[in-house]
Design a protein around this motif. Structure first.
Motif: not given
Ligand SMILES: Nc1ncnc2c1ncn2[C@@H]1O[C@H](COP(=O)(O)OP(=O)(O)OP(=O)(O)O)[C@@H](O)[C@H]1O
Length: 604
Positions: A335, A339, A353, A398, A400, A452, A455, A468
């Motif tokens: 959105t 990224t 991002k 970081d 992930m 969500k 995220n 986020d």
């Protein structure tokens, strides 16, 4: 009403759990451990392994006329069941196994026509199994093992019965016809016959019967040639299937690689700078497939002047120039922008991002981003640094390595998939809830705004972290951001003004997603998804069937109650009216309780 339910529960506590039930009358009964409410009535009471002892008096649980689930398994309750339990006409699940209840199986149980699960195993019930249980037409589970039941098993004819066990009683005679499809281990430890246990004395095998409908060996012997034909034919079909499967996998693999969130490294390595970052060449699109021209000198000069702003006191092991030189790979477009995974020359990996349309004034941007950077919690993805200029805003997080919960749940449903265990799912739910609870604790109005499954990201040891955080407020979510649609609380009309209760709603959808394995509406690109809260409620309204749960969870029978409770928590979080939803602290406490009870069950 609720006050009456509370008073009855306190009488129950006084009789069997005075010292073990930490119920506090200064708060609503709905907050008491083990108690769940709906529409201002107690609908479930679950106190497994809670150290309850003694006889349940009349006028306590029997008064909870809206009760749907009663679980008192693995306590030391004794005596007969209170007869006023007959008034709990809504009861669907009755788990009383592992106690010392005695007397006959009460006749009133047969009048509880909503019952779906009845577990009286491991008690001291005696007498016969009542034929009247046939009134329970919805019954799916009937566990009566390890009691002192005697006589013959009645002709039970329950169309929905899936789970059945009467082992280790004192039953005799033969297995009734309608129960002969049940496995032999439903009838262990007794000298019964028939069905899975072999023929009863004098019984003739259907296969041996002269007019048996089943073809028996001798009449239809196949010739050697026919057998050879069948074998060769089978092998040929098998080989053809194998080839088709191989071709399909290759095709899917190619398509998947293009779509995959955890994309493979691009064949041509592209530096972060080459996607147009900072020097303003790019359009904030997807990384080009081939290497683009090296950055221009003015851009380098610009970059040299500009610096990354770091958070925390740790050593600053890279600078903007290092970041721009890092090889970049698109992780996904969200959105707020795109990224990238960036691998620095030192081998360190970060997620960058690149914010789109972030025209928040610089002062406000810096204030907000400082607040985000100051957030520090083990269940949040740490923001390491940011870069701000008029045309470019970058956030460095970081990296992930295990990707998002969304890809874990919905990606690769094929054969190579590793199922997500109950333990992993609950620990993800726990971690996400703690992350959100922390955000909410920073101020009464603080919220995440975009909870969500994409995220919720996972570390290499599968620990979940919320990502986020703060971005919805920094940039403002566009109302057209459809991928969040299925998570959005009904009252949210302005996506910049998201309340804590709206986060609770989104978290509820996330819980339902974790438990059902289904994606909420529009959560996946190009796929429909379902209105999860509505779908779950429609299934649950019918019955607490196992159909609602992800197939991968079906093997965790021992924790089915915990699963049902977590599902109920998801349903409560997605209540239509915000003030009917729990707070995140209540959610955290409930998941903690469920996790503890799952661990206890697994020890049993
Ligand atoms: N820190 C990170 N480490 C690893 N992968 C990440 C990280 N942040 C994001 N991703 C991955 O990149 C993809 C795109 O993320 P991004 O946050 O840009 O969009 P989104 O989460 O799909 O939607 P939204 O922008 O609405 O949150 C996600 O699917 C996620 O798996």
């Amino acid at each position: 009403d609720l006050a009456g339910d509370g008073a009855d529960l306190m009488t129950f506590r006084g009789a069997v759990g005075r010292f073990v039930l930490p119920w506090n009358t200064s708060v609503s009964p709905c907050m008491w451990p083990g108690v769940t409410c709906a529409s201002n009535r107690v609908v479930s009471l679950r106190l497994p392994g809670s150290g309850l002892i003694g006889q349940i008096p009349e006028g306590t649980i029997g008064n909870l006329s809206n009760l749907q689930t009663l679980s008192l398994r693995f306590n030391a309750l004794s005596g007969p069941l209170p007869s006023d339990l007959a008034r709990c006409k809504e009861l669907r699940n009755l788990y009383l196994q592992g106690n010392r209840f005695s007397g006959e199986i009460p006749a009133f149980l047969s009048s509880l026509s909503s019952l779906v699960r009845l577990n009286l195993a491991e008690n001291n019930f005696s007498g016969v199994i009542p034929l009247a249980l046939n009134n329970l037409t919805r019954l799916g589970t009937l566990y009566l093992e390890s009691n002192h039941l005697s006589g013959e098993i009645p002709e039970l004819d329950l169309p929905n019965l899936v789970q059945f066990n009467v082992s280790f009683n004192r039953l005799n005679g033969s297995v009734p016809s309608k129960l002969r499809d049940k496995p032999a281990n439903s009838f262990l430890g007794m000298s019964l016959c028939g069905g899975p246990l072999g023929l009863c004395p004098g019984e003739i095998s259907p296969a041996a019967a002269p007019t048996g409908a089943l073809p028996s060996g001798s009449g239809s012997k196949l010739s050697g040639a026919a057998i050879a034909g069948i074998v060769i034919g089978t092998i040929a079909v098998f080989l053809i299937l194998l080839v088709i499967l191989f071709l399909l996998c290759r095709k899917k693999g190619k398509a998947g690689a293009a779509k995959s969130v955890e994309a493979k490294p691009p064949e041509v390595e592209v530096a972060l700078r080459d996607v147009g970052i900072v020097d303003g060449f790019g359009t904030n699109g997807v990384a080009p497939a081939t290497k683009v021209a090296a950055s221009s000198a003015p851009a380098a000069a610009l970059a040299a002047k500009k610096q990354l702003a770091f958070f925390g006191n740790g050593p600053k092991v890279y600078d903007l120039e290092d970041l721009l030189r890092a090889s970049a790979e698109v992780l996904g477009k969200g959105t707020f922008g795109t990224t990238y995974k960036a691998v620095l020359e030192t081998g360190m990996m970060v997620a960058v991002k690149r914010l789109r349309d972030a025209n928040t004034p610089e002062k406000e941007f810096r204030e907000k981003i400082d607040a985000i950077g100051a957030m520090n919690h083990p269940n949040l993805v740490p923001l390491q640094a940011y870069y701000h200029s008029k045309d470019e805003k970058l956030l460095v997080y970081d990296y992930m390595p295990m990707g998002s919960l969304s890809s874990l749940l919905h990606g690769n449903r094929g054969s190579g998939r590793t199922p997500l265990s109950w333990e992993i799912r609950t620990s993800i739910a726990m971690a996400a809830a703690r992350g959100i609870e922390y955000i909410h604790s920073t101020s009464p109005t603080a919220s995440h705004g975009n909870i969500k499954s994409s995220n919720i990201l996972l570390t290499s040891s599968s620990e979940a972290r919320v990502s986020d955080h703060g971005l919805a407020h920094l940039v403002g979510l566009s109302a057209t951001s459809n991928r969040a649609a299925g998570y959005r609380a009904p009252e949210v009309t302005d996506t910049r003004r998201v309340s804590q209760k709206a986060d609770v709603y989104s978290f509820g959808v996330l819980l339902l997603e974790l438990l059902t394995g289904k994606a909420p509406a529009q959560a996946l690109l190009n796929e429909e998804g379902v209105d999860l809260p509505r779908w779950v409620q429609s299934v649950v309204h019918e019955e607490w069937t196992s159909e609602v749960f992800d197939m991968e969870l079906l093997r965790y029978q021992s924790v089915e109650e915990e699963m049902a409770e977590l599902l109920q928590l998801g349903v409560n979080c997605t209540a239509q009216y915000p003030d009917q939803r729990p707070t995140m602290s209540m959610v955290v406490a409930k998941i903690e309780e469920l996790q503890r009870s799952s661990v206890e069950v697994s020890k049993e």
